[in-house]
Each structure stands twice: as C-alpha cells, then as structure tokens.
Design a protein around this motif. Structure first.
Motif, PDB file in Angstrom:
ATOM      1  N   THR A 125      -2.442  -6.342   0.101  1.00  0.00           N
ATOM      2  CA  THR A 125      -3.772  -5.785  -0.136  1.00  0.00           C
ATOM      3  C   THR A 125      -4.325  -5.134   1.125  1.00  0.00           C
ATOM      4  N   PHE A 126      -4.227  -5.826   2.254  1.00  0.00           N
ATOM      5  CA  PHE A 126      -4.769  -5.268   3.492  1.00  0.00           C
ATOM      6  C   PHE A 126      -3.942  -4.080   3.985  1.00  0.00           C
ATOM      7  N   LEU A 127      -2.629  -4.125   3.790  1.00  0.00           N
ATOM      8  CA  LEU A 127      -1.816  -2.966   4.153  1.00  0.00           C
ATOM      9  C   LEU A 127      -2.178  -1.758   3.286  1.00  0.00           C
ATOM     10  N   ALA A 128      -2.419  -2.005   2.006  1.00  0.00           N
ATOM     11  CA  ALA A 128      -2.804  -0.910   1.106  1.00  0.00           C
ATOM     12  C   ALA A 128      -4.191  -0.384   1.449  1.00  0.00           C
ATOM     13  N   ILE A 129      -5.111  -1.287   1.803  1.00  0.00           N
ATOM     14  CA  ILE A 129      -6.447  -0.857   2.217  1.00  0.00           C
ATOM     15  C   ILE A 129      -6.345   0.046   3.446  1.00  0.00           C
ATOM     16  N   LEU A 130      -5.532  -0.376   4.406  1.00  0.00           N
ATOM     17  CA  LEU A 130      -5.363   0.430   5.613  1.00  0.00           C
ATOM     18  C   LEU A 130      -4.736   1.788   5.286  1.00  0.00           C
ATOM     19  N   ALA A 131      -3.635   1.765   4.524  1.00  0.00           N
ATOM     20  CA  ALA A 131      -2.954   3.015   4.196  1.00  0.00           C
ATOM     21  C   ALA A 131      -3.858   3.950   3.396  1.00  0.00           C
ATOM     22  N   GLY A 132      -4.603   3.391   2.434  1.00  0.00           N
ATOM     23  CA  GLY A 132      -5.502   4.223   1.638  1.00  0.00           C
ATOM     24  C   GLY A 132      -6.644   4.782   2.462  1.00  0.00           C
ATOM     25  N   THR A 133      -7.201   3.947   3.341  1.00  0.00           N
ATOM     26  CA  THR A 133      -8.322   4.391   4.175  1.00  0.00           C
ATOM     27  C   THR A 133      -7.888   5.490   5.140  1.00  0.00           C
ATOM     28  N   VAL A 134      -6.783   5.247   5.852  1.00  0.00           N
ATOM     29  CA  VAL A 134      -6.285   6.241   6.807  1.00  0.00           C
ATOM     30  C   VAL A 134      -5.778   7.486   6.074  1.00  0.00           C
ATOM     31  N   GLY A 135      -5.027   7.265   4.990  1.00  0.00           N
ATOM     32  CA  GLY A 135      -4.488   8.396   4.240  1.00  0.00           C
ATOM     33  C   GLY A 135      -5.569   9.280   3.650  1.00  0.00           C
ATOM     34  N   GLY A 136      -6.623   8.667   3.116  1.00  0.00           N
ATOM     35  CA  GLY A 136      -7.715   9.459   2.555  1.00  0.00           C
ATOM     36  C   GLY A 136      -8.380  10.325   3.610  1.00  0.00           C
ATOM     37  N   GLY A 137      -8.627   9.733   4.791  1.00  0.00           N
ATOM     38  CA  GLY A 137      -9.256  10.502   5.858  1.00  0.00           C
ATOM     39  C   GLY A 137      -8.383  11.636   6.353  1.00  0.00           C
ATOM     40  N   ILE A 138      -7.081  11.355   6.544  1.00  0.00           N
ATOM     41  CA  ILE A 138      -6.167  12.382   7.058  1.00  0.00           C
ATOM     42  C   ILE A 138      -6.011  13.526   6.057  1.00  0.00           C
TER      43      ILE A 138
ATOM     44  N   PHE B  26       2.951  -7.567  -7.748  1.00  0.00           N
ATOM     45  CA  PHE B  26       2.832  -7.213  -6.336  1.00  0.00           C
ATOM     46  C   PHE B  26       2.745  -5.701  -6.171  1.00  0.00           C
ATOM     47  N   ALA B  27       3.654  -4.970  -6.813  1.00  0.00           N
ATOM     48  CA  ALA B  27       3.669  -3.509  -6.683  1.00  0.00           C
ATOM     49  C   ALA B  27       2.440  -2.880  -7.342  1.00  0.00           C
ATOM     50  N   CYS B  28       2.066  -3.385  -8.504  1.00  0.00           N
ATOM     51  CA  CYS B  28       0.890  -2.864  -9.206  1.00  0.00           C
ATOM     52  C   CYS B  28      -0.353  -3.009  -8.332  1.00  0.00           C
ATOM     53  N   GLN B  29      -0.545  -4.191  -7.742  1.00  0.00           N
ATOM     54  CA  GLN B  29      -1.688  -4.444  -6.876  1.00  0.00           C
ATOM     55  C   GLN B  29      -1.641  -3.557  -5.632  1.00  0.00           C
ATOM     56  N   LEU B  30      -0.453  -3.353  -5.078  1.00  0.00           N
ATOM     57  CA  LEU B  30      -0.296  -2.536  -3.878  1.00  0.00           C
ATOM     58  C   LEU B  30      -0.781  -1.106  -4.127  1.00  0.00           C
ATOM     59  N   PHE B  31      -0.306  -0.492  -5.209  1.00  0.00           N
ATOM     60  CA  PHE B  31      -0.690   0.895  -5.496  1.00  0.00           C
ATOM     61  C   PHE B  31      -2.154   0.997  -5.930  1.00  0.00           C
ATOM     62  N   ALA B  32      -2.638   0.005  -6.671  1.00  0.00           N
ATOM     63  CA  ALA B  32      -4.034   0.036  -7.104  1.00  0.00           C
ATOM     64  C   ALA B  32      -4.983  -0.064  -5.913  1.00  0.00           C
ATOM     65  N   ALA B  33      -4.705  -0.979  -4.983  1.00  0.00           N
ATOM     66  CA  ALA B  33      -5.560  -1.133  -3.801  1.00  0.00           C
ATOM     67  C   ALA B  33      -5.513   0.118  -2.932  1.00  0.00           C
TER      68      ALA B  33
END
Length: 427
Positions: free
Chosen positions: A148-161, A15-22
C-alpha cells in the motif's frame, strides 16, 4: 512465508488488486493537485488542493459502514469485483477530465474514487482471515501494508511527474490501464462465502455508522486494537504533512528532496512491516506495537533536535545535493527509523483486530476501524493546522510527535496487555 503467500492463489490476486488500486487512487489525487496548483487553480490553488483532500477522505466517514455491511452480507470477492468494475467507470471520467483539463470532472472522479475505496476497505482487510490461517495474518498484513505504501509513493510521484512531463493522453491511458489491471486481478480473488447472509443492509448510513462504532466500543479488545491502528494513521498523516515544510524551511530544499524523503519513509514502513512479520514467528505479538511506538518517539525527538535552529542553505538543495554530510545522513536515518517504528507498530495491532473479530461481522469491525482512522486523521490535521497557526516551528511539532509517542508507548503496553488478558479469559 512471505514468498509462499505471494505465490498463493489465496493471497496473490488480492495483493495485486490492492497494489494497482492504491496506485490509481494516489495517481489521480496528486495529478489533480499538481494541475490545480500550477494550471487550473490560480490564486485559489492551495484552497482547492485542501478541498480535494477533504473530498477524498469524506466517503470514509459516510460509506465505511455500508461497505462493512455489504462485505459481511455478500461474498467479499464479489463485492471486490463490483467496486473494481466501478473504478473503471471512474477512470473513464478522470481520463476525460485530464484530456480536457476539467477541474469539475476531476473533482468528481476523485470523490467517486474515495467512495469506492471506502467500500473496498472492509473487503480487502476483512477477507484476509477468510483465506489465511491465524499464524499467516501478520505476514499477510505486512505485505499488504508494504504494498500500500509503495503504491501510494509510486502513484503520488508518478502523478506529479506525468502532469509535468507527459501528454494528457498518456495520463489518461495510465489511469485506464491501471484500473483495468486492478479489475482483472479482482476476478481472481477466491470466493469467501456469505458470512452473514441474514444481515439487513441499513440504508440510513448515519445510523449504521453510529451503530457500528457503538458495537465496536462494547468490545474492549477490538476497541483497543482499533485505537492502536488509528494512532498509527494519525502519526503517519501528521509526519507526512510536515515533510514539505521540513524540506522547505530548515533544510532549504527543493521538491525533489520531498520526493527523496517520501521514498525513505515508504521504505521504512516496508522495513518495519516485514520486520514485524519476521519477529512474530507466525504468532500475533502485540508486544511489538508499543516497541514500535517507542521507536517512533525516539527517532522523532532526534529528528527535531537535528533540524532545530538550522538555517536554510544559501542555494536550494535537491536530492542529488543531499546526503553529503553526517548531519544529512542523521536526518535520513531518523526519518527511516520513524517509518520503520510505524510499520512495527501497526502490523501486529491490525492482525489482532482481524483475528479477534467474529467472521460474521469482521468486515463491519474493519469498517468501524476505518471510520476511526479517518476521524483521527482529520482531528490530527486540524490540531496541526492550529499549532502551525500559533507559530510553532516544524522541528518543534516533530518533537511534540516524539514526546507524545514516547509517553503513549507505556500506555499502549498496558492497554494491549489488558486486551490479551481478556482474550485469554474468553478462551
């Protein structure tokens, strides 16, 4: 059960591995997109962003079959460690690309990220039935989908910010640290054993991909499950593609409103996924899938009616200016309902796919499903582009998604009922 799984060594490291990878996948992808649009791309920026998306999805066509074969032939935990170790090297390339603002290096890092994600996909879903009981699969999938979707959101928003507000050194550091965390958790995933030790890895990836799809087609139950999962990704990709134009034109919103809608969509997916786990009561209940499809249809149609004919506000609207009227709340509720219906739709279908695949070829079934997912996403995107070029409004397109989802719900019911009957006969 959900908390028990999150505390379990059988599930928590994956679970954690997938979270950080996504997170890292989407952090790199969106940071690159923002850099191209606002700093590096010039007039070719939009075209280069489209190219970046294609580079990321291409490996799922090309390498999923190889990933499935490797995961069935070797211990899946070992394959997971190898892919996450490779991602540390890719993170180094990306870090250098961010530091020197090199588009070629960042494009290379994004393509390699897609390659490793394609190889990891059959592992992360194929290993679940190795470590979880059949009555735990729905809960496990619900947690993975939500994360996965929470990580996608966090990565997408975090990358832009971070591209807009932080230094290149900070961006590079985040990329490296997150990749290291994913690797550390991958080393804690329990061994799964070699499920097909005699399997010969086919070096011809085109031939192996075609063979994978043929084998899946010969198994009606699995083919039906894979089609259902691919329909989820198709609708999800189309709806997410329509969010920015929905915000810009009918609503007259700014970028921050797109972010708010992404948050709502992600929360909705998590709600629907966790609801599927609770309603399933430790069983795989395929009846929830057409119900989820019907919910997607109803809320999509209402969103289309709610936004049709709207005139953009005189001044652009940010997230803090939204949610001040019943009409605004209706739009958010519709978006939340679409996403929740999607979560309810996909979790039982994917759990069924995992449970019914034989343990000696489960990863290859997941790989074939990934190829179908990619094909549905690309095909849907091309159709969407054509309809947009023909002049259809965003509200009309959302209404079309709703109408097709409602029409498809009874068809999905019949197909899945047939799959259940075949399962009962097989037993």
């Amino acid at each position: 059960m959900l908390l028990t799984l999150l505390r379990s060594r059988r599930f928590a490291p994956l679970f954690a591995c997938q979270l950080f990878a996504a997170f890292n996948d989407n952090f790199i992808k969106n940071a690159l997109a923002i850099l191209i649009l606002f700093q590096l791309g010039g007039s070719s920026g939009p075209m280069l962003v489209t190219l970046a998306g294609a580079l990321f999805i291409l490996p799922f066509f090309v390498l999923s079959a190889l990933g499935g074969e490797l995961a069935d032939r070797y211990d899946k935990a070992r394959v997971a460690r190898a892919t996450k170790a490779g991602e540390i090297g890719v993170a180094l390339i990306a870090a250098v690309g961010f530091l020197i603002a090199s588009a070629p290096l960042l494009f290379l890092a994004l393509f390699l990220t897609g390659c490793l994600s394609a190889l990891f996909g059959p592992v992360k879903y194929g290993i679940l039935p190795d470590h979880l009981a059949r009555d735990e699969l729905v809960a496990g999938n619900a947690l993975i989908e939500s994360a996965t979707f929470l990580a996608i959101l966090a990565g997408t928003v975090g990358g832009g910010i971070m591209v807009a507000e932080a230094s290149p050194w900070a961006i590079a550091a985040v990329t490296l640290v997150v990749s290291l965390l994913a690797y550390v958790f991958s080393t804690r995933i329990p061994p799964s054993g070699e499920r097909a030790p005699g399997l010969r890895i086919d070096p011809n990836i085109a031939r192996s991909t075609a063979a994978l799809l043929r084998d899946l087609k010969r198994q009606p139950r699995l083919w039906t499950g894979a089609i259902a999962v691919s329909c989820f990704w198709l609708v999800g990709a189309v709806v997410l593609s329509l969010l920015p134009p929905l915000v810009k034109d009918p609503l007259g919103g700014r970028e921050s409103l797109v972010t708010l809608f992404l948050v709502v969509f992600t929360v909705g997916i998590a709600i629907g996924s966790l609801a599927a786990a609770q309603l399933s009561r430790r069983r795989i209940r395929l009846g929830l899938t057409p119900v989820g499809g019907a919910l997607v249809g109803v809320f999509s149609l209402d969103l289309a009616f709610a936004t049709a004919g709207m005139a953009p506000a005189a001044t652009s609207v940010g997230w803090s200016d939204f949610l001040r009227s019943a009409a605004d709340l209706r739009i958010v509720a519709d978006l939340l309902g679409i996403a929740a219906g999607g979560g309810l739709f996909v979790v039982p279908a994917f759990a069924f796919l995992q449970a019914e695949a034989g343990e000696d070829h489960r990863a290859r079934v997941i790989a074939a499903n990934n190829v179908l997912n990619a094909a549905f996403i690309v095909g849907g995107s091309l159709i969407l582009i054509g309809l947009q070029a023909a002049g259809l409004s965003t509200s009309t397109l959302i209404g079309l998604v709703g109408a097709l989802s409602l029409a498809g719900a009874p068809l999905m019911w019949r197909a899945l009922s047939g799959a259940v009957r075949l399962e009962a006969q097989a037993r």
